[in-house]
Design an enzyme around this catalytic site. Structure first.
Site, PDB file in Angstrom:
ATOM      1  N   HIS A  96      78.191  73.200  54.256  1.00 40.97           N
ATOM      2  CA  HIS A  96      78.958  73.445  55.617  1.00 40.97           C
ATOM      3  C   HIS A  96      77.954  74.088  56.615  1.00 40.97           C
ATOM      4  O   HIS A  96      78.496  75.309  57.327  1.00 40.97           O
ATOM      5  CB  HIS A  96      80.034  74.531  55.349  1.00 40.97           C
ATOM      6  CG  HIS A  96      81.297  74.316  56.309  1.00 40.97           C
ATOM      7  ND1 HIS A  96      81.194  75.308  57.439  1.00 40.97           N
ATOM      8  CD2 HIS A  96      82.229  73.698  56.382  1.00 40.97           C
ATOM      9  CE1 HIS A  96      82.300  74.682  58.191  1.00 40.97           C
ATOM     10  NE2 HIS A  96      82.946  73.904  57.431  1.00 40.97           N
TER      11      HIS A  96
ATOM     12  N   TYR B 293      82.046  72.259  62.009  1.00 40.25           N
ATOM     13  CA  TYR B 293      82.101  72.986  63.484  1.00 40.25           C
ATOM     14  C   TYR B 293      82.204  71.857  64.325  1.00 40.25           C
ATOM     15  O   TYR B 293      81.833  72.128  65.750  1.00 40.25           O
ATOM     16  CB  TYR B 293      80.858  73.875  63.895  1.00 40.25           C
ATOM     17  CG  TYR B 293      80.739  74.861  62.560  1.00 40.25           C
ATOM     18  CD1 TYR B 293      81.520  75.928  62.329  1.00 40.25           C
ATOM     19  CD2 TYR B 293      79.437  74.641  61.743  1.00 40.25           C
ATOM     20  CE1 TYR B 293      81.145  77.022  61.263  1.00 40.25           C
ATOM     21  CE2 TYR B 293      79.253  75.570  60.609  1.00 40.25           C
ATOM     22  CZ  TYR B 293      80.172  76.520  60.507  1.00 40.25           C
ATOM     23  OH  TYR B 293      80.035  77.510  59.399  1.00 40.25           O
TER      24      TYR B 293
ATOM     25  N   ASP C 237      90.400  70.038  56.210  1.00 42.15           N
ATOM     26  CA  ASP C 237      89.007  70.487  55.871  1.00 42.15           C
ATOM     27  C   ASP C 237      88.648  71.474  55.053  1.00 42.15           C
ATOM     28  O   ASP C 237      89.674  72.450  54.757  1.00 42.15           O
ATOM     29  CB  ASP C 237      88.103  70.861  57.290  1.00 42.15           C
ATOM     30  CG  ASP C 237      88.054  69.637  58.156  1.00 42.15           C
ATOM     31  OD1 ASP C 237      88.760  68.717  58.128  1.00 42.15           O
ATOM     32  OD2 ASP C 237      87.494  70.088  59.048  1.00 42.15           O
ATOM     33  N   ASP C 238      87.482  71.523  54.352  1.00 42.60           N
ATOM     34  CA  ASP C 238      87.044  72.740  53.799  1.00 42.60           C
ATOM     35  C   ASP C 238      87.577  72.915  51.996  1.00 42.60           C
ATOM     36  O   ASP C 238      86.925  73.492  51.470  1.00 42.60           O
ATOM     37  CB  ASP C 238      87.273  74.056  54.201  1.00 42.60           C
ATOM     38  CG  ASP C 238      86.364  74.104  55.626  1.00 42.60           C
ATOM     39  OD1 ASP C 238      85.697  73.206  55.935  1.00 42.60           O
ATOM     40  OD2 ASP C 238      86.403  75.205  56.179  1.00 42.60           O
TER      41      ASP C 238
ATOM     42  N   HIS D  67      92.748  73.303  58.142  1.00 41.44           N
ATOM     43  CA  HIS D  67      92.200  73.738  56.890  1.00 41.44           C
ATOM     44  C   HIS D  67      93.029  73.942  55.747  1.00 41.44           C
ATOM     45  O   HIS D  67      94.326  74.373  55.818  1.00 41.44           O
ATOM     46  CB  HIS D  67      91.299  74.915  57.121  1.00 41.44           C
ATOM     47  CG  HIS D  67      90.063  74.736  58.196  1.00 41.44           C
ATOM     48  ND1 HIS D  67      90.414  74.620  59.520  1.00 41.44           N
ATOM     49  CD2 HIS D  67      88.927  74.386  58.170  1.00 41.44           C
ATOM     50  CE1 HIS D  67      89.279  74.511  60.261  1.00 41.44           C
ATOM     51  NE2 HIS D  67      88.267  74.245  59.450  1.00 41.44           N
TER      52      HIS D  67
ATOM     53  N   HIS E 145      82.428  66.400  53.831  1.00 43.59           N
ATOM     54  CA  HIS E 145      82.286  67.632  54.708  1.00 43.59           C
ATOM     55  C   HIS E 145      81.167  68.441  54.528  1.00 43.59           C
ATOM     56  O   HIS E 145      81.282  69.577  54.848  1.00 43.59           O
ATOM     57  CB  HIS E 145      83.666  68.410  54.776  1.00 43.59           C
ATOM     58  CG  HIS E 145      83.702  69.249  55.959  1.00 43.59           C
ATOM     59  ND1 HIS E 145      83.687  69.006  57.320  1.00 43.59           N
ATOM     60  CD2 HIS E 145      84.304  70.653  55.948  1.00 43.59           C
ATOM     61  CE1 HIS E 145      83.838  69.997  58.246  1.00 43.59           C
ATOM     62  NE2 HIS E 145      84.305  71.091  57.451  1.00 43.59           N
TER      63      HIS E 145
HETATM   64 ZN   LIG Z   1      84.930  72.963  57.716  1.00 41.64          ZN
END
Ligand SMILES: [Zn+2]
Length: 431
Positions: free
Chosen positions: A204, A242, A150-151, A304, A200
């Site tokens: 965020h 989350y 992620d991210d 991540h 995603h």
């Molecule tokens: Zn995230």
């Protein structure tokens, strides 16, 4: 003699119009079956802005970056294209997006629903409160380890991509839209090694705390930047930041944008290293426990690509994943028949516009395609280039060899006309 030739020409023209009616310039197109959503699904017409034959702006160029929201906040309402809003309004009006209460952030750091409503009840089903919707994906097939991060894209992405390439692995990358805008080079590294581009959100947030329109903007703009930067590919899955989703949020993702929601069944908590609340050792211990655990269900671990340490935690765990007998694959390969995009089959990217069945009478779609009546998808190519101008090694090609386009009646008319003139000319010579 000339009269005879003209007579033949006239007979050919008459037979053409008899066979085709007198609507000579009506364009016939058919729906591309390769879209993963049904023909009437709104996603099929929302990402038509880049059509086949279009040269997308080079990723990282000013032409490219000027198309998107400027900062890492939820994009403003006035940035939302009317077509997205229309699709949302249709979905709400038809009852497909539930009118559930919108929570506010509580002092405990989690969304709190108004009037003490139970977030675990079926009419809210908040994943933050461990309500598992049957429509959401949490588990992989037995014995499998779904590789996903992620991210990104962010600077540590480069190290991760190098590692994945060396080990012949592919991952699913749940991307923050604003990070794509800010890190085009790392985005291209992911795309060019064959990583799956998934959504995603743009900035965020806790998605359940947003209005319907803000949810639309968060998802839509992230899909849009991925679409424009991959030669027109429309992402198929998203992951809520989350893990925060509920019936309303997941309905907007699915009904308006056609995306499935993917969460996880184990949390490495690797992100807590970024704020000093854990160490590499403690995260590695957690990961060790997961990979030595039972093989059923398959592992989908939250990890991540947000820091050197989160990437190192995965790389250092990787040999243990293999030695413990897990079958590693990208999340998409495990869950979505290997296809990360809604309009892609194999190497074919279908045109990001809707094609209507001649008998379907879809006037909305007809109007959206009328401007491109001369841009036949066949043999067209859309190429993804970097800002430096060099074509990427995995330029996306589009072809429609199997399909789908009905013969344009104008080109049929031209063929008849050429044939008629040629035969008439033969008669002139003979006679
Ligand atoms: Zn995230």
């Amino acid at each position: 003699m000339v009269q005879t030739a003209l007579l033949f020409l006239g007979l050919f023209l008459q037979s053409f119009f008899f066979a085709h009616g007198v609507h000579g310039h009506r364009i016939h197109r058919r729906y591309f079956q390769e879209w993963s959503q049904p023909q009437g699904h709104s996603v099929n017409r929302l990402f038509k802005r880049g059509t086949d034959g279009v040269q997308y702006p080079a990723v990282g160029s000013s032409d490219w970056s000027s198309k998107y929201p400027r900062d890492g906040q939820t994009p403003k309402r006035n940035t939302i294209p009317k077509e997205w809003l229309d699709a949302l309004n249709d979905a709400v009006a038809s009852g497909k997006v539930p009118n559930t209460p919108i929570p506010t952030m509580g002092s405990n750091g989690s969304p709190v629903y108004p009037n003490n409503q139970d977030p675990g009840s079926p009419n809210i089903c908040s994943s933050t409160y461990q309500c598992r919707s049957k429509d959401d994906i949490y588990d992989g097939p037995d014995g499998t380890f779904g590789v996903g991060f992620d991210d990104g894209p962010l600077p540590p992405t480069s190290t991760l991509v190098d590692f994945l390439k060396k080990n012949n692995e592919t991952a699913t990358h749940f991307m923050i839209g604003y990070n794509v805008l800010s890190n085009p080079q790392q985005f291209l590294e992911i795309f060019q090694y064959g990583g799956d581009c998934a959504v995603h959100t743009w900035s965020h947030p806790y998605m359940t705390t947003l209005s319907n329109e803000d949810i639309l903007a968060e998802l839509g703009w992230t899909m849009q930047i991925i679409h424009d930067s991959t030669g027109g590919k429309v992402p198929k899955i998203w992951r809520p930041p989350y893990g925060d989703s509920d019936v309303r949020v997941r309905a907007i993702a699915k009904v308006v944008f056609g995306m499935d929601t993917v969460i996880w069944n184990q949390d490495s908590a690797d992100w807590t290293m970024n704020n000093g609340k854990s160490t590499l050792d403690s995260v590695m211990n957690s990961l060790d426990g997961f990979v030595k655990g039972p093989k059923s269900p398959g592992l989908i671990i939250l990890e991540h690509e947000s820091s050197d340490n989160t990437v190192k935690a995965f790389m250092d765990t990787y040999p243990k994943i293999k030695s413990n007998g897990w079958q590693t694959k990208s999340l998409v390969a495990l869950l979505e028949n290997g296809e990360a995009y809604q309009n892609v089959k194999g190497d074919t990217v279908n045109p990001a516009e809707i094609y209507v069945n001649p008998d379907g009478g879809n006037s909305t779609s007809s109007s959206t395609t009328s401007g491109s009546s001369t841009s036949q998808p066949t043999n067209s190519k859309s190429t993804v280039t970097s800002a430096s101008g060099s074509p990427s090694s995995t330029a996306v090609s589009s072809n429609t060899s199997n399909s789908a386009l009905a013969l344009d009646s104008c080109s049929a008319f031209r063929q008849w006309l050429v044939l008629a003139i040629a035969i008439s000319a033969v008669f002139v010579v003979i006679l």
